[in-house]
Design a protein around this motif. Structure first.
Motif, PDB file in Angstrom:
ATOM      1  N   MET A   1       0.841  -1.169   0.000  1.00 40.40           N
ATOM      2  CA  MET A   1       0.000   0.000   0.000  1.00 40.40           C
ATOM      3  C   MET A   1       0.896   1.245   0.000  1.00 40.40           C
ATOM      4  SD  MET A   1      -2.811   1.244   2.851  1.00 40.40           S
ATOM      5  CE  MET A   1      -1.863   0.576   4.183  1.00 40.40           C
ATOM      6  N   LYS A   2       0.641   2.113  -0.950  1.00 41.47           N
ATOM      7  CA  LYS A   2       1.430   3.343  -1.046  1.00 41.47           C
ATOM      8  C   LYS A   2       0.783   4.445  -0.229  1.00 41.47           C
ATOM      9  CE  LYS A   2       3.764   2.489  -5.321  1.00 41.47           C
ATOM     10  NZ  LYS A   2       4.315   3.106  -6.500  1.00 41.47           N
ATOM     11  N   GLU A   3       1.642   5.313   0.302  1.00 43.13           N
ATOM     12  CA  GLU A   3       1.193   6.445   1.090  1.00 43.13           C
ATOM     13  C   GLU A   3       1.135   7.687   0.213  1.00 43.13           C
ATOM     14  OE1 GLU A   3       3.854   6.874   4.373  1.00 43.13           O
ATOM     15  OE2 GLU A   3       3.395   4.893   5.163  1.00 43.13           O
ATOM     16  N   LEU A   4       0.548   8.729   0.762  1.00 40.12           N
ATOM     17  CA  LEU A   4       0.414   9.988   0.040  1.00 40.12           C
ATOM     18  C   LEU A   4       1.759  10.478  -0.488  1.00 40.12           C
ATOM     19  CD1 LEU A   4      -1.301  12.399  -0.859  1.00 40.12           C
ATOM     20  CD2 LEU A   4      -1.039  13.343   1.430  1.00 40.12           C
ATOM     21  N   THR A   5       2.779  10.423   0.347  1.00 41.34           N
ATOM     22  CA  THR A   5       4.091  10.915  -0.081  1.00 41.34           C
ATOM     23  C   THR A   5       4.695  10.063  -1.190  1.00 41.34           C
ATOM     24  OG1 THR A   5       5.144   9.699   1.726  1.00 41.34           O
ATOM     25  CG2 THR A   5       4.655  12.033   2.112  1.00 41.34           C
ATOM     26  N   ASP A   6       4.262   8.808  -1.304  1.00 35.22           N
ATOM     27  CA  ASP A   6       4.734   7.944  -2.390  1.00 35.22           C
ATOM     28  C   ASP A   6       4.055   8.283  -3.709  1.00 35.22           C
ATOM     29  OD1 ASP A   6       6.303   6.413  -0.617  1.00 35.22           O
ATOM     30  OD2 ASP A   6       4.560   5.176  -0.110  1.00 35.22           O
ATOM     31  N   LEU A   7       2.884   8.896  -3.636  1.00 37.92           N
ATOM     32  CA  LEU A   7       2.064   9.096  -4.827  1.00 37.92           C
ATOM     33  C   LEU A   7       2.119  10.503  -5.413  1.00 37.92           C
ATOM     34  CD1 LEU A   7      -1.113   7.172  -3.610  1.00 37.92           C
ATOM     35  CD2 LEU A   7       0.644   6.346  -5.197  1.00 37.92           C
ATOM     36  N   ILE A   8       2.572  11.490  -4.648  1.00 39.17           N
ATOM     37  CA  ILE A   8       2.487  12.865  -5.148  1.00 39.17           C
ATOM     38  C   ILE A   8       3.540  13.197  -6.201  1.00 39.17           C
ATOM     39  CG2 ILE A   8       1.286  13.779  -3.130  1.00 39.17           C
ATOM     40  CD1 ILE A   8       3.892  14.945  -2.156  1.00 39.17           C
ATOM     41  N   VAL A   9       4.557  12.360  -6.328  1.00 41.42           N
ATOM     42  CA  VAL A   9       5.572  12.543  -7.375  1.00 41.42           C
ATOM     43  C   VAL A   9       5.750  11.210  -8.087  1.00 41.42           C
ATOM     44  CG1 VAL A   9       7.985  13.074  -7.876  1.00 41.42           C
ATOM     45  CG2 VAL A   9       6.773  14.367  -6.118  1.00 41.42           C
ATOM     46  N   ALA A  10       5.678  11.234  -9.410  1.00 39.35           N
ATOM     47  CA  ALA A  10       5.902  10.029 -10.218  1.00 39.35           C
ATOM     48  C   ALA A  10       7.047  10.305 -11.186  1.00 39.35           C
ATOM     49  CB  ALA A  10       4.640   9.654 -10.977  1.00 39.35           C
ATOM     50  N   THR A  11       8.018   9.385 -11.227  1.00 38.44           N
ATOM     51  CA  THR A  11       9.150   9.545 -12.128  1.00 38.44           C
ATOM     52  C   THR A  11       9.398   8.251 -12.894  1.00 38.44           C
ATOM     53  OG1 THR A  11      10.684   8.928 -10.373  1.00 38.44           O
ATOM     54  CG2 THR A  11      10.323  11.278 -10.711  1.00 38.44           C
ATOM     55  N   ASP A  12      10.007   8.385 -14.045  1.00 34.32           N
ATOM     56  CA  ASP A  12      10.411   7.237 -14.839  1.00 34.32           C
ATOM     57  C   ASP A  12      11.577   6.562 -14.126  1.00 34.32           C
ATOM     58  OD1 ASP A  12      12.414   6.131 -17.049  1.00 34.32           O
ATOM     59  OD2 ASP A  12      10.364   6.034 -17.849  1.00 34.32           O
ATOM     60  N   PRO A  13      11.517   5.240 -13.901  1.00 35.48           N
ATOM     61  CA  PRO A  13      12.577   4.574 -13.150  1.00 35.48           C
ATOM     62  C   PRO A  13      13.935   4.570 -13.858  1.00 35.48           C
ATOM     63  CG  PRO A  13      10.987   2.980 -13.984  1.00 35.48           C
ATOM     64  CD  PRO A  13      10.445   4.334 -14.294  1.00 35.48           C
ATOM     65  N   VAL A  14      13.945   4.731 -15.154  1.00 37.62           N
ATOM     66  CA  VAL A  14      15.210   4.704 -15.890  1.00 37.62           C
ATOM     67  C   VAL A  14      15.784   6.112 -16.053  1.00 37.62           C
ATOM     68  CG1 VAL A  14      16.322   4.088 -18.075  1.00 37.62           C
ATOM     69  CG2 VAL A  14      14.571   2.588 -17.093  1.00 37.62           C
ATOM     70  N   SER A  15      14.977   7.011 -16.620  1.00 36.00           N
ATOM     71  CA  SER A  15      15.485   8.352 -16.928  1.00 36.00           C
ATOM     72  C   SER A  15      15.345   9.329 -15.767  1.00 36.00           C
ATOM     73  CB  SER A  15      14.746   8.926 -18.141  1.00 36.00           C
ATOM     74  OG  SER A  15      13.393   9.208 -17.797  1.00 36.00           O
ATOM     75  N   GLY A  16      14.439   9.033 -14.844  1.00 36.76           N
ATOM     76  CA  GLY A  16      14.185   9.959 -13.754  1.00 36.76           C
ATOM     77  C   GLY A  16      13.272  11.106 -14.150  1.00 36.76           C
ATOM     78  N   ALA A  17      12.809  11.092 -15.401  1.00 35.35           N
ATOM     79  CA  ALA A  17      11.913  12.155 -15.867  1.00 35.35           C
ATOM     80  C   ALA A  17      10.609  12.122 -15.066  1.00 35.35           C
ATOM     81  CB  ALA A  17      11.610  11.978 -17.356  1.00 35.35           C
ATOM     82  N   ARG A  18      10.125  13.282 -14.785  1.00 29.25           N
ATOM     83  CA  ARG A  18       8.908  13.407 -13.979  1.00 29.25           C
ATOM     84  C   ARG A  18       7.673  13.200 -14.847  1.00 29.25           C
ATOM     85  NH1 ARG A  18       8.808  17.647  -9.241  1.00 29.25           N
ATOM     86  NH2 ARG A  18       6.937  16.976  -8.170  1.00 29.25           N
ATOM     87  N   HIS A  19       6.706  12.475 -14.295  1.00 30.98           N
ATOM     88  CA  HIS A  19       5.421  12.250 -14.964  1.00 30.98           C
ATOM     89  C   HIS A  19       4.344  13.056 -14.247  1.00 30.98           C
ATOM     90  CE1 HIS A  19       7.027   9.010 -17.367  1.00 30.98           C
ATOM     91  NE2 HIS A  19       7.391   8.344 -16.286  1.00 30.98           N
ATOM     92  N   PRO A  20       3.335  13.500 -14.995  1.00 28.02           N
ATOM     93  CA  PRO A  20       2.235  14.203 -14.343  1.00 28.02           C
ATOM     94  C   PRO A  20       1.457  13.253 -13.428  1.00 28.02           C
ATOM     95  CG  PRO A  20       1.816  13.953 -16.704  1.00 28.02           C
ATOM     96  CD  PRO A  20       3.183  13.417 -16.436  1.00 28.02           C
TER      97      PRO A  20
END
Length: 109
Positions: A1-20
């Motif tokens: 189960m993910k917490e709020l702090t785990d979900l507010i930022v999403a990044t690509d695991p390889v490039s580190g690019a941020r996803h909306p």
């Protein structure tokens, strides 16, 4: 189960690019995980066109980190935990770290 702090930022695991991050999808995920309070908090996060505003989320995370650091220093929790543990014959060694400082481990051992 993910917490709020785990979900507010999403990044690509390889490039580190941020996803909306879509706030409604995040709220649904929190509710599905039984985290009603976190879902209520998430509802108050800033959005633009239904997507969290990355710059404001970053600023919020820094403010939260600084407040947690301040509380940690004020309460001196490692010392308060280590002293009774030592009286019980347990060895505790805490390593302080600053998660925002480059090269800083920010871990406990």
């Amino acid at each position: 189960m993910k917490e709020l702090t785990d979900l507010i930022v999403a990044t690509d695991p390889v490039s580190g690019a941020r996803h909306p991050v879509r706030r409604d999808a995040m709220i649904a995920q929190l509710r599905a995980g039984g985290q009603a309070r976190a879902a209520r908090l998430a509802r108050r996060l800033p959005v633009r066109d239904g997507v969290l505003v990355a710059e404001e989320i970053d600023a919020l995370q820094i403010r939260v980190h600084c407040e947690l650091q301040r509380l940690s220093e004020e309460l001196q929790l490692p010392r308060r935990i280590a002293e009774p543990a030592a009286a019980e014959g347990l060895h505790c060694r805490f390593i302080a770290g600053d998660a925002l400082a480059p090269g800083s481990p920010g871990t406990t051992a």
